[in-house]
Design a protein around this motif. Structure first.
Motif, PDB file in Angstrom:
ATOM      1  N   ALA A 122       0.835  -1.211   0.000  1.00 35.33           N
ATOM      2  CA  ALA A 122       0.000   0.000   0.000  1.00 35.33           C
ATOM      3  C   ALA A 122       0.864   1.254   0.000  1.00 35.33           C
ATOM      4  N   ILE A 123       1.939   1.252   0.783  1.00 39.28           N
ATOM      5  CA  ILE A 123       2.843   2.398   0.825  1.00 39.28           C
ATOM      6  C   ILE A 123       3.475   2.629  -0.537  1.00 39.28           C
ATOM      7  N   LEU A 124       3.968   1.567  -1.153  1.00 34.67           N
ATOM      8  CA  LEU A 124       4.665   1.685  -2.429  1.00 34.67           C
ATOM      9  C   LEU A 124       3.715   2.089  -3.551  1.00 34.67           C
ATOM     10  N   ARG A 125       2.541   1.493  -3.571  1.00 37.83           N
ATOM     11  CA  ARG A 125       1.569   1.862  -4.601  1.00 37.83           C
ATOM     12  C   ARG A 125       1.080   3.286  -4.398  1.00 37.83           C
ATOM     13  N   GLY A 126       0.989   3.706  -3.146  1.00 41.95           N
ATOM     14  CA  GLY A 126       0.607   5.086  -2.870  1.00 41.95           C
ATOM     15  C   GLY A 126       1.626   6.075  -3.388  1.00 41.95           C
ATOM     16  N   SER A 127       2.878   5.636  -3.526  1.00 43.48           N
ATOM     17  CA  SER A 127       3.929   6.490  -4.083  1.00 43.48           C
ATOM     18  C   SER A 127       3.996   6.395  -5.601  1.00 43.48           C
ATOM     19  N   GLY A 128       3.130   5.573  -6.191  1.00 47.79           N
ATOM     20  CA  GLY A 128       3.042   5.507  -7.648  1.00 47.79           C
ATOM     21  C   GLY A 128       3.815   4.378  -8.298  1.00 47.79           C
ATOM     22  N   TYR A 129       4.384   3.475  -7.504  1.00 48.29           N
ATOM     23  CA  TYR A 129       5.137   2.372  -8.075  1.00 48.29           C
ATOM     24  C   TYR A 129       4.208   1.218  -8.443  1.00 48.29           C
ATOM     25  N   VAL A 130       4.589   0.474  -9.481  1.00 48.82           N
ATOM     26  CA  VAL A 130       3.923  -0.785  -9.791  1.00 48.82           C
ATOM     27  C   VAL A 130       4.580  -1.851  -8.927  1.00 48.82           C
TER      28      VAL A 130
ATOM     29  N   PHE B 260      11.493  -1.170  11.246  1.00 48.78           N
ATOM     30  CA  PHE B 260      12.151  -0.068  10.558  1.00 48.78           C
ATOM     31  C   PHE B 260      11.253   1.161  10.524  1.00 48.78           C
ATOM     32  N   ASP B 261      11.860   2.290  10.242  1.00 54.46           N
ATOM     33  CA  ASP B 261      11.157   3.551  10.127  1.00 54.46           C
ATOM     34  C   ASP B 261      10.665   3.717   8.693  1.00 54.46           C
ATOM     35  N   VAL B 262       9.372   3.921   8.511  1.00 58.37           N
ATOM     36  CA  VAL B 262       8.788   3.975   7.168  1.00 58.37           C
ATOM     37  C   VAL B 262       9.360   5.115   6.323  1.00 58.37           C
ATOM     38  N   PRO B 263       9.455   6.355   6.839  1.00 56.87           N
ATOM     39  CA  PRO B 263      10.051   7.411   6.012  1.00 56.87           C
ATOM     40  C   PRO B 263      11.482   7.093   5.572  1.00 56.87           C
ATOM     41  N   GLU B 264      12.263   6.464   6.448  1.00 56.89           N
ATOM     42  CA  GLU B 264      13.619   6.076   6.044  1.00 56.89           C
ATOM     43  C   GLU B 264      13.561   5.001   4.958  1.00 56.89           C
ATOM     44  N   PHE B 265      12.661   4.052   5.104  1.00 58.34           N
ATOM     45  CA  PHE B 265      12.464   3.004   4.101  1.00 58.34           C
ATOM     46  C   PHE B 265      12.145   3.629   2.739  1.00 58.34           C
TER      47      PHE B 265
ATOM     48  N   ARG C 250      15.239   5.424   1.305  1.00 57.85           N
ATOM     49  CA  ARG C 250      16.240   4.488   0.776  1.00 57.85           C
ATOM     50  C   ARG C 250      15.815   3.937  -0.584  1.00 57.85           C
ATOM     51  N   ILE C 251      14.530   3.704  -0.746  1.00 51.85           N
ATOM     52  CA  ILE C 251      14.032   3.244  -2.045  1.00 51.85           C
ATOM     53  C   ILE C 251      14.290   4.300  -3.114  1.00 51.85           C
ATOM     54  N   ARG C 252      14.034   5.553  -2.781  1.00 48.25           N
ATOM     55  CA  ARG C 252      14.272   6.629  -3.757  1.00 48.25           C
ATOM     56  C   ARG C 252      15.749   6.697  -4.137  1.00 48.25           C
ATOM     57  N   VAL C 253      16.623   6.522  -3.166  1.00 50.15           N
ATOM     58  CA  VAL C 253      18.066   6.539  -3.451  1.00 50.15           C
ATOM     59  C   VAL C 253      18.438   5.396  -4.393  1.00 50.15           C
ATOM     60  N   LEU C 254      17.922   4.203  -4.111  1.00 45.46           N
ATOM     61  CA  LEU C 254      18.255   3.049  -4.944  1.00 45.46           C
ATOM     62  C   LEU C 254      17.742   3.229  -6.373  1.00 45.46           C
ATOM     63  N   LEU C 255      16.526   3.721  -6.515  1.00 44.50           N
ATOM     64  CA  LEU C 255      15.960   3.911  -7.848  1.00 44.50           C
ATOM     65  C   LEU C 255      16.668   5.032  -8.597  1.00 44.50           C
ATOM     66  N   ARG C 256      17.066   6.057  -7.872  1.00 46.02           N
ATOM     67  CA  ARG C 256      17.832   7.135  -8.503  1.00 46.02           C
ATOM     68  C   ARG C 256      19.174   6.610  -8.989  1.00 46.02           C
ATOM     69  N   ARG C 257      19.806   5.786  -8.182  1.00 46.57           N
ATOM     70  CA  ARG C 257      21.082   5.193  -8.564  1.00 46.57           C
ATOM     71  C   ARG C 257      20.909   4.274  -9.767  1.00 46.57           C
TER      72      ARG C 257
ATOM     73  N   THR D  45      10.334  19.798 -15.439  1.00 44.26           N
ATOM     74  CA  THR D  45      11.202  19.240 -14.409  1.00 44.26           C
ATOM     75  C   THR D  45      10.483  18.092 -13.705  1.00 44.26           C
ATOM     76  N   PHE D  46      11.218  17.012 -13.502  1.00 45.27           N
ATOM     77  CA  PHE D  46      10.680  15.856 -12.793  1.00 45.27           C
ATOM     78  C   PHE D  46      11.379  15.732 -11.448  1.00 45.27           C
ATOM     79  N   ASP D  47      10.587  15.645 -10.383  1.00 47.20           N
ATOM     80  CA  ASP D  47      11.112  15.459  -9.033  1.00 47.20           C
ATOM     81  C   ASP D  47      10.950  13.991  -8.666  1.00 47.20           C
ATOM     82  N   LEU D  48      12.080  13.272  -8.610  1.00 51.62           N
ATOM     83  CA  LEU D  48      12.037  11.839  -8.343  1.00 51.62           C
ATOM     84  C   LEU D  48      11.558  11.544  -6.925  1.00 51.62           C
ATOM     85  N   THR D  49      11.751  12.504  -6.009  1.00 51.20           N
ATOM     86  CA  THR D  49      11.335  12.295  -4.625  1.00 51.20           C
ATOM     87  C   THR D  49       9.819  12.287  -4.495  1.00 51.20           C
TER      88      THR D  49
END
Length: 229
Positions: free
Chosen positions: A18-26, A103-108, A111-118, A133-137
């Motif tokens: 639910a968290i990930l889909r709420g952020s727009g990920y498949v 784990f802390d959800v905001p940190e989770f 970290r996902i954003r960092v990995l996907l950006r990388r 402009t696209f904001d990946l965050t």
């Protein structure tokens, strides 16, 4: 972007999905190692979130098999196994990150954003093409600081093209990136999304071009003609 969630705790898995889909990920979800192994063979993922204590096949064995096949998807291990030697082993086998439960959800999410950006080869969370402009965050698009009103599916498609500016993205790759196990997307629907995106982007110096019989790509255009399509 498409994520595989491998977690045998169904309540936790539903919450994470639910968290990930709420952020727009498949998000695809499997609950055991053998299913995870089959999924990463059958489908290309941007990120795999991998528990270690799994039925049928340990998460480290899934990771080891992925890297042996030269699968370069980012892998975040998310586990209760937190001994230093276990973390070292996971990272040495090719994990990109290792996070301990609870784990802390905001940190989770960060970290996902960092990995996907990388994965996308980006150093900044802001990418600009043309006047957009696209904001990946926040996974939002804007022009001169004003948010563009774009529906979720079109945002997912534009993100895919934006991160591969000038490169053809096949129709198959678009379908794979925009749909999960339980979704369906027709070629006609993709054409409709592309058509609507062209109209939205033209005033901002971008358009979606068709590589006939192959797919689509994003290209900067002149707006001198007033944005006619």
């Amino acid at each position: 972007m498409r994520i595989l969630l491998v977690e045998d705790n169904l309540a936790l898995a539903e919450g994470l999905r639910a968290i990930l889909r709420g952020s727009g990920y498949v998000v695809d979800f499997v609950a055991d190692g053998a299913s995870a192994e089959a999924a990463v063979v059958a489908q290309a993922y941007d990120l795999v979130i991998l528990d270690l204590n799994l039925p049928e096949m340990d998460g480290l064995d899934v990771l080891r098999a992925m890297r042996a096949r030269q699968n370069r998807a980012a892998v975040m291990i998310l586990t209760a196994r937190g001994l230093p030697e276990e973390r070292v082993r996971g990272l040495d086998l090719g994990a990109d990150d290792y996070m301990i439960k609870p784990f802390d959800v905001p940190e989770f999410e960060a970290r996902i954003r960092v990995l996907l950006r990388r994965q996308a080869g980006l150093r900044s969370s802001l990418i600009s093409h043309g006047g957009v402009t696209f904001d990946l965050t926040s996974r939002t698009f804007s022009c001169n600081g004003t948010p563009l009103d774009i529906p979720a599916r079109e945002i997912a498609l534009l993100e895919l093209l934006f991160l591969r500016m000038g490169k053809v993205v096949s129709k198959e790759a678009i379908v794979a990136s925009l749909t999960g196990f339980d979704d369906d997307l027709s070629a006609n629907a993709i054409e409709q999304y592309v058509s609507r995106l062209r109209k939205r982007l033209m005033p901002h110096g971008l358009t979606v071009k068709t590589a006939r019989g192959i797919g689509y790509y994003l290209e900067a255009v002149s707006t001198a003609s007033g944005g006619a399509s």
